[in-house]
Design an enzyme around this catalytic site. Sequence first.
Site, PDB file in Angstrom:
ATOM      1  N   TYR A  63       4.351 -10.915  -1.337  1.00  0.00           N
ATOM      2  CA  TYR A  63       3.541  -9.781  -1.792  1.00  0.00           C
ATOM      3  C   TYR A  63       3.841  -9.421  -3.256  1.00  0.00           C
ATOM      4  CZ  TYR A  63       2.755  -9.015   3.243  1.00  0.00           C
ATOM      5  OH  TYR A  63       2.456  -9.164   4.566  1.00  0.00           O
ATOM      6  N   HIS A 117       7.571 -16.062   7.352  1.00  0.00           N
ATOM      7  CA  HIS A 117       6.234 -15.502   7.114  1.00  0.00           C
ATOM      8  C   HIS A 117       5.116 -16.314   7.782  1.00  0.00           C
ATOM      9  CE1 HIS A 117       3.914 -12.917   3.976  1.00  0.00           C
ATOM     10  NE2 HIS A 117       3.219 -13.055   5.081  1.00  0.00           N
TER      11      HIS A 117
HETATM   12  N1  LIG Z   1       2.449 -11.453   8.279  1.00  0.00           N
HETATM   13  C1  LIG Z   1       1.316 -11.711   7.666  1.00  0.00           C
HETATM   14  O1  LIG Z   1       0.965 -12.881   7.444  1.00  0.00           O
HETATM   15  C2  LIG Z   1       0.424 -10.576   7.237  1.00  0.00           C
HETATM   16  C3  LIG Z   1      -0.916 -10.842   6.892  1.00  0.00           C
HETATM   17  C4  LIG Z   1      -1.720  -9.771   6.511  1.00  0.00           C
HETATM   18  C5  LIG Z   1      -1.201  -8.486   6.468  1.00  0.00           C
HETATM   19  N2  LIG Z   1       0.112  -8.256   6.778  1.00  0.00           N
HETATM   20  C6  LIG Z   1       0.688  -6.888   6.693  1.00  0.00           C
HETATM   21  O2  LIG Z   1      -0.133  -6.005   7.416  1.00  0.00           O
HETATM   22  C7  LIG Z   1      -0.558  -4.938   6.567  1.00  0.00           C
HETATM   23  C8  LIG Z   1      -1.923  -4.440   6.979  1.00  0.00           C
HETATM   24  O3  LIG Z   1      -2.880  -5.473   6.974  1.00  0.00           O
HETATM   25  P1  LIG Z   1      -4.120  -5.509   5.973  1.00  0.00           P
HETATM   26  O4  LIG Z   1      -3.803  -4.742   4.745  1.00  0.00           O
HETATM   27  O5  LIG Z   1      -4.535  -6.930   5.868  1.00  0.00           O
HETATM   28  O6  LIG Z   1      -5.292  -4.804   6.789  1.00  0.00           O
HETATM   29  P2  LIG Z   1      -5.587  -3.342   7.363  1.00  0.00           P
HETATM   30  O7  LIG Z   1      -4.382  -2.487   7.337  1.00  0.00           O
HETATM   31  O8  LIG Z   1      -6.316  -3.554   8.635  1.00  0.00           O
HETATM   32  O9  LIG Z   1      -6.686  -2.817   6.331  1.00  0.00           O
HETATM   33  C9  LIG Z   1      -6.399  -2.351   5.050  1.00  0.00           C
HETATM   34  C10 LIG Z   1      -7.728  -1.904   4.445  1.00  0.00           C
HETATM   35  O10 LIG Z   1      -8.294  -0.893   5.284  1.00  0.00           O
HETATM   36  C11 LIG Z   1      -8.425   0.306   4.534  1.00  0.00           C
HETATM   37  N3  LIG Z   1      -8.034   1.452   5.369  1.00  0.00           N
HETATM   38  C12 LIG Z   1      -6.802   1.706   5.886  1.00  0.00           C
HETATM   39  N4  LIG Z   1      -6.806   2.871   6.548  1.00  0.00           N
HETATM   40  C13 LIG Z   1      -8.071   3.365   6.451  1.00  0.00           C
HETATM   41  C14 LIG Z   1      -8.688   4.535   6.917  1.00  0.00           C
HETATM   42  N5  LIG Z   1      -8.023   5.443   7.624  1.00  0.00           N
HETATM   43  N6  LIG Z   1     -10.008   4.724   6.637  1.00  0.00           N
HETATM   44  C15 LIG Z   1     -10.694   3.812   5.926  1.00  0.00           C
HETATM   45  N7  LIG Z   1     -10.160   2.683   5.443  1.00  0.00           N
HETATM   46  C16 LIG Z   1      -8.853   2.467   5.699  1.00  0.00           C
HETATM   47  C17 LIG Z   1      -7.501   0.173   3.340  1.00  0.00           C
HETATM   48  O11 LIG Z   1      -7.999   0.991   2.310  1.00  0.00           O
HETATM   49  P3  LIG Z   1      -7.309   1.299   0.911  1.00  0.00           P
HETATM   50  O12 LIG Z   1      -7.896   0.267   0.020  1.00  0.00           O
HETATM   51  O13 LIG Z   1      -7.714   2.682   0.620  1.00  0.00           O
HETATM   52  O14 LIG Z   1      -5.835   1.131   1.037  1.00  0.00           O
HETATM   53  C18 LIG Z   1      -7.557  -1.308   3.070  1.00  0.00           C
HETATM   54  O15 LIG Z   1      -8.715  -1.636   2.317  1.00  0.00           O
HETATM   55  C19 LIG Z   1      -0.495  -5.550   5.167  1.00  0.00           C
HETATM   56  O16 LIG Z   1      -0.473  -4.557   4.169  1.00  0.00           O
HETATM   57  C20 LIG Z   1       0.772  -6.350   5.261  1.00  0.00           C
HETATM   58  O17 LIG Z   1       1.901  -5.505   5.108  1.00  0.00           O
HETATM   59  C21 LIG Z   1       0.918  -9.277   7.188  1.00  0.00           C
END
Ligand SMILES: NC(=O)c1ccc[n+]([C@@H]2O[C@H](COP(=O)([O-])OP(=O)(O)OC[C@H]3O[C@@H](n4cnc5c(N)ncnc54)[C@H](OP(=O)(O)O)[C@@H]3O)[C@@H](O)[C@H]2O)c1
Length: 275
Positions: free
Chosen positions: A49, A107
């Site tokens: 990240y 990861h």
């Molecule tokens: N292990 C892995 O390979 C892997 C892969 C992907 C993700 N991850 C982890 O999981 C975390 C979350 O996944 P993600 O970021 O892919 O997807 P997510 O949390 O499902 O979605 C994030 C998106 O949704 C928006 N959002 C969040 N809460 C909201 C709400 N209450 N109302 C409206 N929109 C909202 C965010 O807006 P904003 O733009 O306003 O923030 C952002 O654009 C990552 O940050 C990371 O730490 C891990």
Amino acid sequence: MTIPFFESALTRLPRLGFGTWPMQGAACQAAVESALGLGYRHIDTAEMYGNEAAVGAAINASGLRRDEVYLTTKVWWDKPQGDAFRRGFDACLDRLAQPYVDLLLVHWPSPQLDLPSVLAAQARILAEGRARAVGVANFPLGLLRAAVEAKIAPIACLQVEHHVYLSQQRLLDYTRAQGIVLTSYTPVAKGQVLDDPVIRGIAEKHGATPAQVALAWLLAMPGVAAIPKAASPARQRENLAATELVLDADDLAALAALPKGRRLVNPGFAPDWAA
Ligand SMILES: NC(=O)c1ccc[n+]([C@@H]2O[C@H](COP(=O)([O-])OP(=O)(O)OC[C@H]3O[C@@H](n4cnc5c(N)ncnc54)[C@H](OP(=O)(O)O)[C@@H]3O)[C@@H](O)[C@H]2O)c1
């Protein structure tokens, strides 16, 4: 507001955490400081990240004791052998400026993954007290089973994509039987839940929001944690309040009936998910 905990013999973590990808630099530090100020106590980062320094700085600036925050990091898949994995983790801790992490994950599984040597590196890091628990991310069932059955390092967590549009029931059956927490990433489907008429209908019925419904659906499942990312304090607060939303049987049935095959994170190096 009380965040429920997952607890096993290997780890204890808040079931609602805070994702940090793709936030960077000062903006990431400000977002994590805000999240900690609002009550989040579980922060998810990774080598890849590029924000570990910002995450660590936010924790150090928060005024919280280190043991009040559950911190996860992950070593990238280009280090598929134990020595490289270990050196990768050394650099993670340096950037985080922390004495330890609570959870250290592989990861992604590389096609070149030398599983026994990476597990041995994790076991050594555990013994040194530099990680309090270890686990894996993006492992399909067969590989997760191999990691557990190797009995080289105790697997505390599996982190995978999981949301209302993607079932992980096959993995969940196994993680629950093994006492492994399944941490759901992309839990609000990157915002795709916002315009879903079924989810909107349930949200309106409860005076809640679609994101809260999506998170409450995950939190209703035993053995599951979720790590939504939200840059703004308003959305961070909104997501935290999902811990107070109780879905009824009709809601759960309607959400269960949504198609469950939509995978949003599927890079070229991803494993065969059915393996
Ligand atoms: N292990 C892995 O390979 C892997 C892969 C992907 C993700 N991850 C982890 O999981 C975390 C979350 O996944 P993600 O970021 O892919 O997807 P997510 O949390 O499902 O979605 C994030 C998106 O949704 C928006 N959002 C969040 N809460 C909201 C709400 N209450 N109302 C409206 N929109 C909202 C965010 O807006 P904003 O733009 O306003 O923030 C952002 O654009 C990552 O940050 C990371 O730490 C891990």
